[in-house]
Design a protein around this motif. Structure first.
Motif, PDB file in Angstrom:
ATOM      1  N   ASN A 292       0.759  -1.107   0.001  1.00 10.04           N
ATOM      2  CA  ASN A 292       0.036  -0.078  -0.059  1.00 10.04           C
ATOM      3  C   ASN A 292       1.044   1.092  -0.078  1.00 10.04           C
ATOM      4  O   ASN A 292       2.005   1.084   0.359  1.00 10.04           O
ATOM      5  N   ILE A 293       0.423   2.424  -0.632  1.00  3.37           N
ATOM      6  CA  ILE A 293       0.743   3.588  -0.556  1.00  3.37           C
ATOM      7  C   ILE A 293       0.116   4.367   0.755  1.00  3.37           C
ATOM      8  O   ILE A 293      -0.965   4.487   0.781  1.00  3.37           O
ATOM      9  N   VAL A 294       0.853   4.579   1.883  1.00  2.00           N
ATOM     10  CA  VAL A 294       0.291   5.005   3.081  1.00  2.00           C
ATOM     11  C   VAL A 294       0.496   6.636   3.094  1.00  2.00           C
ATOM     12  O   VAL A 294       1.584   7.089   3.052  1.00  2.00           O
ATOM     13  N   LEU A 295      -0.423   7.370   3.702  1.00  2.00           N
ATOM     14  CA  LEU A 295      -0.560   8.884   3.955  1.00  2.00           C
ATOM     15  C   LEU A 295      -0.230   8.829   5.374  1.00  2.00           C
ATOM     16  O   LEU A 295      -1.208   8.569   6.042  1.00  2.00           O
ATOM     17  N   TYR A 296       0.890   9.652   5.790  1.00  2.00           N
ATOM     18  CA  TYR A 296       0.953   9.866   7.373  1.00  2.00           C
ATOM     19  C   TYR A 296       0.848  11.396   7.703  1.00  2.00           C
ATOM     20  O   TYR A 296       1.370  12.060   6.919  1.00  2.00           O
ATOM     21  N   ARG A 297       0.110  11.677   8.756  1.00  2.00           N
ATOM     22  CA  ARG A 297       0.207  12.955   9.369  1.00  2.00           C
ATOM     23  C   ARG A 297       0.572  12.774  10.816  1.00  2.00           C
ATOM     24  O   ARG A 297       0.135  12.317  11.474  1.00  2.00           O
ATOM     25  N   VAL A 301      -1.243   7.197  10.629  1.00  2.00           N
ATOM     26  CA  VAL A 301      -2.009   6.867   9.541  1.00  2.00           C
ATOM     27  C   VAL A 301      -3.053   7.831   9.269  1.00  2.00           C
ATOM     28  O   VAL A 301      -4.187   7.847   9.842  1.00  2.00           O
ATOM     29  N   GLN A 302      -3.302   8.245   8.053  1.00  2.00           N
ATOM     30  CA  GLN A 302      -4.474   9.200   7.622  1.00  2.00           C
ATOM     31  C   GLN A 302      -5.263   8.292   6.567  1.00  2.00           C
ATOM     32  O   GLN A 302      -6.409   8.371   6.523  1.00  2.00           O
ATOM     33  N   ASP A 303      -4.580   7.604   5.737  1.00  2.00           N
ATOM     34  CA  ASP A 303      -5.369   7.100   4.658  1.00  2.00           C
ATOM     35  C   ASP A 303      -4.229   6.163   3.777  1.00  2.00           C
ATOM     36  O   ASP A 303      -3.031   6.359   3.927  1.00  2.00           O
ATOM     37  N   MET A 304      -4.634   5.222   2.792  1.00  2.00           N
ATOM     38  CA  MET A 304      -3.795   4.449   2.187  1.00  2.00           C
ATOM     39  C   MET A 304      -4.619   4.126   0.675  1.00  2.00           C
ATOM     40  O   MET A 304      -5.992   4.051   0.522  1.00  2.00           O
ATOM     41  N   GLN A 305      -3.520   3.850  -0.081  1.00  2.00           N
ATOM     42  CA  GLN A 305      -4.005   3.453  -1.505  1.00  2.00           C
ATOM     43  C   GLN A 305      -3.334   2.007  -1.797  1.00  2.00           C
ATOM     44  O   GLN A 305      -2.066   1.757  -1.811  1.00  2.00           O
ATOM     45  N   PRO A 306      -3.894   0.919  -2.193  1.00  2.00           N
ATOM     46  CA  PRO A 306      -3.638  -0.400  -2.475  1.00  2.00           C
ATOM     47  C   PRO A 306      -2.525  -0.403  -3.848  1.00  2.00           C
ATOM     48  O   PRO A 306      -2.745   0.274  -4.892  1.00  2.00           O
ATOM     49  N   TRP A 324      -5.322  12.768  -2.718  1.00  2.00           N
ATOM     50  CA  TRP A 324      -5.923  13.134  -1.497  1.00  2.00           C
ATOM     51  C   TRP A 324      -5.816  14.616  -1.352  1.00  2.00           C
ATOM     52  O   TRP A 324      -4.583  15.135  -1.304  1.00  2.00           O
ATOM     53  N   ARG A 325      -7.067  15.356  -1.379  1.00  4.68           N
ATOM     54  CA  ARG A 325      -7.178  17.028  -1.219  1.00  4.68           C
ATOM     55  C   ARG A 325      -7.746  17.475  -0.005  1.00  4.68           C
ATOM     56  O   ARG A 325      -8.559  16.808   0.708  1.00  4.68           O
ATOM     57  N   ASN A 326      -7.545  18.544   0.132  1.00  5.25           N
ATOM     58  CA  ASN A 326      -8.169  19.648   1.050  1.00  5.25           C
ATOM     59  C   ASN A 326      -7.796  18.879   2.646  1.00  5.25           C
ATOM     60  O   ASN A 326      -8.597  18.654   3.268  1.00  5.25           O
ATOM     61  N   LEU A 327      -6.569  18.690   2.610  1.00  3.56           N
ATOM     62  CA  LEU A 327      -5.991  18.003   3.758  1.00  3.56           C
ATOM     63  C   LEU A 327      -5.854  19.123   4.873  1.00  3.56           C
ATOM     64  O   LEU A 327      -5.078  19.861   4.514  1.00  3.56           O
ATOM     65  N   TYR A 334       3.073  16.037   6.642  1.00  7.47           N
ATOM     66  CA  TYR A 334       2.510  14.798   5.901  1.00  7.47           C
ATOM     67  C   TYR A 334       3.908  14.284   5.142  1.00  7.47           C
ATOM     68  O   TYR A 334       4.819  15.011   4.807  1.00  7.47           O
ATOM     69  N   ARG A 335       3.864  12.916   5.385  1.00  8.88           N
ATOM     70  CA  ARG A 335       4.610  12.020   4.514  1.00  8.88           C
ATOM     71  C   ARG A 335       3.990  11.021   3.876  1.00  8.88           C
ATOM     72  O   ARG A 335       2.939  10.467   4.258  1.00  8.88           O
TER      73      ARG A 335
END
Length: 353
Positions: A292-297, A301-306, A324-327, A334-335
């Motif tokens: 997965n591609i994982v979004l960290y704040r 973990v905030q979200d992920m994309q397989p 991922w927009r309007n965060l 973010y990483r």
């Protein structure tokens, strides 16, 4: 000359092969070869047998400064005109010869006594060193050619241990060319100063399995111990570059897009674009199982994309779009990382640069 060089010279003088000499002493050809290469020292019993066989003192075999003296024929005591000499001259000759022989006998007895003392002292030193260092062990160099191998057959497999992914599972079997009654066997894996071992099961040859820490390089030995405590260590095989062979290499970067931020008072962040992920492994045993591609704040973990990894071929590149927009929050909070598990449940992560 060293002891090994003297044994080799005397053996060749007698026209014997290493195998023939070994048979006379009840030993293997490899034992004689190690003596002559100065990789091992004959025991006191073997030295005495060599002394009898070659007709030289034990001290001559052990002392580097003692030369091997060829035997000489008895000299002819007759000379032209000897028959014309008075009888008293002959008697005088025999007296001188007897005195000389007695002197030589005394010298020989003294030399033999000194030699025996030195041999006993040396044997005591050897025994002391063995007690201090444990059983005498010689690990062969990495040479598994048919000419030098002591094995008639062998096989080995190394993979990741499913029970502990931080370990390697080594399965090995070996059939030595010579098997002695009463020998016990074990397999030893050595890496640098570390070693691990397991008992070897005897089934028309020896087999074993052991789990060892994940090291990059190791060698496997079959260790055979006879009823007299003498040890034979036979190199089975060596492995290299295991970290590269049995681990996935994962790298990732933005193919387009990235992380951006807008606004000053109430900033918002956008993470959007294409991520390129390259996965490589030289072993067919190890492959990605999920990714997965994982979004960290701020580390959470905030979200992920397989990532679709079903077409992995050993060296594959995968492309995945994220949007991922309007965060809430600033760009620096973010990483984006790739998080991957292989088929042994080993975890890998890589920052998306």
């Amino acid at each position: 000359m060293t002891t090994g060089e003297k044994i080799a010279a005397l053996r060749k003088e007698q026209g014997m092969s290493q195998e023939a000499l070994g048979e006379k002493l009840g030993l293997s050809r490899q034992a004689v070869s190690k003596w002559e290469a100065d990789q091992a020292v004959p025991t006191m019993d073997n030295l005495m047998e060599l002394s009898k066989l070659f007709g030289v003192p034990v001290d001559t075999l052990l002392r580097p400064d003692a030369e091997l003296m060829p035997k000489t024929e008895d000299s002819d005591e007759s000379w032209p005109g000897a028959e014309n000499q008075p009888v008293r001259n002959g008697n005088r000759k025999w007296k001188i010869a007897a005195i000389a022989a007695a002197g030589l006998l005394c010298v020989s007895v003294v030399c033999s006594a000194v030699s025996l003392w030195r041999v006993l002292a040396m044997q005591q030193q050897i025994d002391t060193l063995r007690m201090q260092s444990g059983p005498s062990t010689i690990y062969y160099p990495d040479n598994t050619s048919a000419e030098n191998s002591d094995l008639a057959d062998w096989s080995e497999n190394v993979t990741v241990d499913r029970q502990n992914t931080e370990n390697l599972l080594v399965t090995v079997s070996a059939v030595p060319r010579s098997m002695l009654d009463g020998e016990t066997a074990k397999f030893v894996v050595r890496s640098g100063d570390q070693s691990w071992e397991c008992d070897a099961e005897d089934n028309n040859g020896y087999s074993g399995k052991l789990s060892v820490p994940f090291v990059d390089t190791f060698s496997v030995y079959l260790t055979l111990t006879g009823t007299n405590g003498e040890t034979r260590n036979i190199l089975v095989t060596s492995e290299y570059d295991l970290e590269q062979r049995l681990r996935l290499s994962v790298t990732a970067h933005w193919n387009n897009g990235g992380i951006s931020s807008t606004g000053e008072k109430n900033p918002t962040t956008t993470v959007s674009g294409g991520v390129e992920v390259r996965v490589y492994c030289s072993s067919e045993d190890v492959k990605p199982a999920s990714s997965n591609i994982v979004l960290y704040r701020n580390g959470k973990v905030q979200d992920m994309q397989p990532i679709d990894i079903k077409d992995f071929t050993g060296d594959s590149t995968f492309y995945t779009d994220v949007n991922w927009r309007n965060l809430e929050g600033e760009l620096g909070e973010y990483r984006v990382k790739v998080v991957m598990l292989d088929n042994f449940d080993k975890l890998y992560t890589a920052d998306v640069d």
